[in-house]
Design an enzyme around this catalytic site. Structure first.
Site, PDB file in Angstrom:
ATOM      1  CE  LYS A   1      -9.415   9.530  19.963  1.00  0.00           C
ATOM      2  NZ  LYS A   1      -8.506   8.535  20.564  1.00  0.00           N
TER       3      LYS A   1
HETATM    4  C1  LIG Z   1      -8.184   8.748  22.170  1.00  0.00           C
HETATM    5  C2  LIG Z   1      -8.876   9.228  23.369  1.00  0.00           C
HETATM    6  C3  LIG Z   1      -8.213   9.933  24.386  1.00  0.00           C
HETATM    7  C4  LIG Z   1      -6.723  10.049  24.461  1.00  0.00           C
HETATM    8  O1  LIG Z   1      -6.090  10.551  23.381  1.00  0.00           O
HETATM    9  P1  LIG Z   1      -4.551  10.201  23.065  1.00  0.00           P
HETATM   10  O2  LIG Z   1      -4.182  11.275  22.099  1.00  0.00           O
HETATM   11  O3  LIG Z   1      -4.526   8.837  22.459  1.00  0.00           O
HETATM   12  O4  LIG Z   1      -3.786  10.295  24.328  1.00  0.00           O
HETATM   13  C5  LIG Z   1      -8.958  10.462  25.430  1.00  0.00           C
HETATM   14  N1  LIG Z   1     -10.276  10.269  25.500  1.00  0.00           N
HETATM   15  C6  LIG Z   1     -10.955   9.567  24.578  1.00  0.00           C
HETATM   16  C7  LIG Z   1     -12.431   9.413  24.708  1.00  0.00           C
HETATM   17  C8  LIG Z   1     -10.276   8.998  23.485  1.00  0.00           C
HETATM   18  O5  LIG Z   1     -10.951   8.288  22.582  1.00  0.00           O
END
Ligand SMILES: *Cc1c(COP(=O)(O)O)cnc(C)c1O
Length: 401
Positions: free
Chosen positions: A186
């Site tokens: 992210k």
């Molecule tokens: C990455 C992501 C999540 C979940 O996040 P994690 O930290 O990997 O559990 C939720 N929603 C979206 C749109 C994402 O891209």
């Protein structure tokens, strides 16, 4: 988009503070920790960055959604509306509280189509989760207005758009709660981790207690001992090491977004020459985090052809219509009702009787849009050579298609 690209001395220094005390737990250990509360500090800084009253750190972005749903009282029998273009996490969290995900079309913002949202609201709808996909805004003001009309709370899944804004107001602050992810890929990362922000004190206090086994945080914030519990909870606590990394990454977020914006502008410039090209609709271009560059061709045949040329020239784009993690008809485990539960939950009820079926063909408008979409991820550190390879490939596509 990934914050891992800029991991460096600042993160190491923050981590060292934690290692020096040896206190890895966010609560307790008052004497040993020498006043160091990294998770709490990260929450305060994150809330302040977003212009939100409260922030609750948790262990992932998926859990952030689950915690938000739980404190809004969502459970079995309820429906939660989200969009058919998102990461699987969004609807996993809905299933995890026992509710049923309902999917809307996306429009050329690549996010929830407000018109379709209105059609999908029923008497069972208990929450709405628009997603700010690929770094940019959903039509959150329209969505919020529709939700308000029906008295339904909005949770903004901001996992992919940390730092994004509309007219200067941060994404995640429009709804009742905004959720974020700091997983390994992210925009900013703590390895694993997530956050929920809200302006409502009661909502925050419930999140704080729920994510910590229900420990009563009011008379004895974070304390352990004889205090009571108001409701059952779970353990979604973030570690001090993650909080430490979060502090350093947050400090770099604006600079990362600025870098991405420069590279994205160069890519857009090169792609503009492709005959028939059009671009993803941005609700507010200034508030785009520029983690992705998304463009459309007039039809799927042209999109595939352009991508073949890009591929031949070493710069293939992502064709999300074929992507099995982010797009509804490709979620074969959802469509095929695949689950480990022996009674078939959540697709069957407790007696094993079928209660929900997901049909791959119910989002035709999204299918049409996705079929002509091409996307580049925009790294923070894009070398001159790589950028040139990408823009050269786009220019080739412009002359050959
Ligand atoms: C990455 C992501 C999540 C979940 O996040 P994690 O930290 O990997 O559990 C939720 N929603 C979206 C749109 C994402 O891209």
């Amino acid at each position: 988009m990934p914050g891992f690209e800029v991991f460096g001395e600042e993160e190491k220094k923050e981590i060292q503070d934690v290692l020096d005390t040896g206190v890895l737990f966010r609560y307790e250990f008052a004497e040993q920790r020498k006043g160091i509360y990294k998770v709490r500090t990260f929450e305060e800084k994150f809330a302040s960055y977003c212009g939100s009253q409260y922030a609750q750190a948790v262990t992932s972005g998926t859990v952030a959604l689950k915690v938000a749903l739980a404190v809004l009282g969502v459970g079995p029998g309820d429906e939660v509306i989200t969009q058919g273009f998102t990461f699987v996490a969004t609807w996993e969290a809905i299933f995890d509280v026992g509710a049923t995900p309902v999917f809307t079309e996306v429009d050329e913002t690549l996010n929830m189509d407000p018109t379709d949202l209105e059609k999908k609201i029923t008497g069972q709808t208990k929450a709405i989760i628009p997603v700010h996909m690929l770094g940019a805004q959903a039509r959150i003001k329209e969505i919020k207005a529709i939700a308000d009309k029906h008295g339904i709370p909005v949770i903004e899944d901001t996992a992919q758009a940390t730092g994004g804004t509309i007219d200067g107001k941060y994404l995640g602050t429009f709804g009742k709660c905004g959720t974020f992810s700091f997983d390994a890929v992210k925009t900013m990362t703590t390895g694993e981790g997530g956050m929920v922000i809200t302006d409502d004190e009661r909502t925050w206090r419930n999140m704080s207690e729920y994510h910590d086994h229900g420990h009563d945080h009011v008379p004895n914030p974070g304390g352990r001992g004889g205090e009571g519990r108001s409701f059952i909870g779970f353990n979604y606590r973030m570690m001090e090491l993650q909080g430490a990394i979060g502090i350093a990454q947050l400090a770099k977020l604006n600079a990362m977004i600025e870098e991405q914006k420069k590279s994205k502008a160069a890519l857009k410039q090169a792609a503009s020459a492709i005959p028939g090209v059009s671009f993803r609709e941005l609700v507010d271009e200034k508030g785009d985090t520029a983690t992705f560059f998304a463009f459309f061709m007039p039809d799927s045949e042209k999109a595939r052809k352009v991508n073949d040329i890009l591929k031949e020239n070493g710069a293939a784009a992502i064709y999300f219509a074929d992507n099995s993690w982010h797009y509804y008809p490709k979620w074969e485990h959802l469509i095929n009702s695949s689950t480990l539960a022996t009674n078939g939950w959540p697709f069957n009820d407790a007696s094993g009787k079928r209660r929900i079926v997901y049909d791959a063909d119910v989002l035709p408008a999204s299918a049409e849009i996705m079929s002509r979409l091409l996307v580049y991820q925009v790294p923070v550190k894009l070398s001159k050579d790589r950028l040139k390879q990408m823009t050269d490939a786009l220019e080739k596509a412009a002359t050959q298609v």
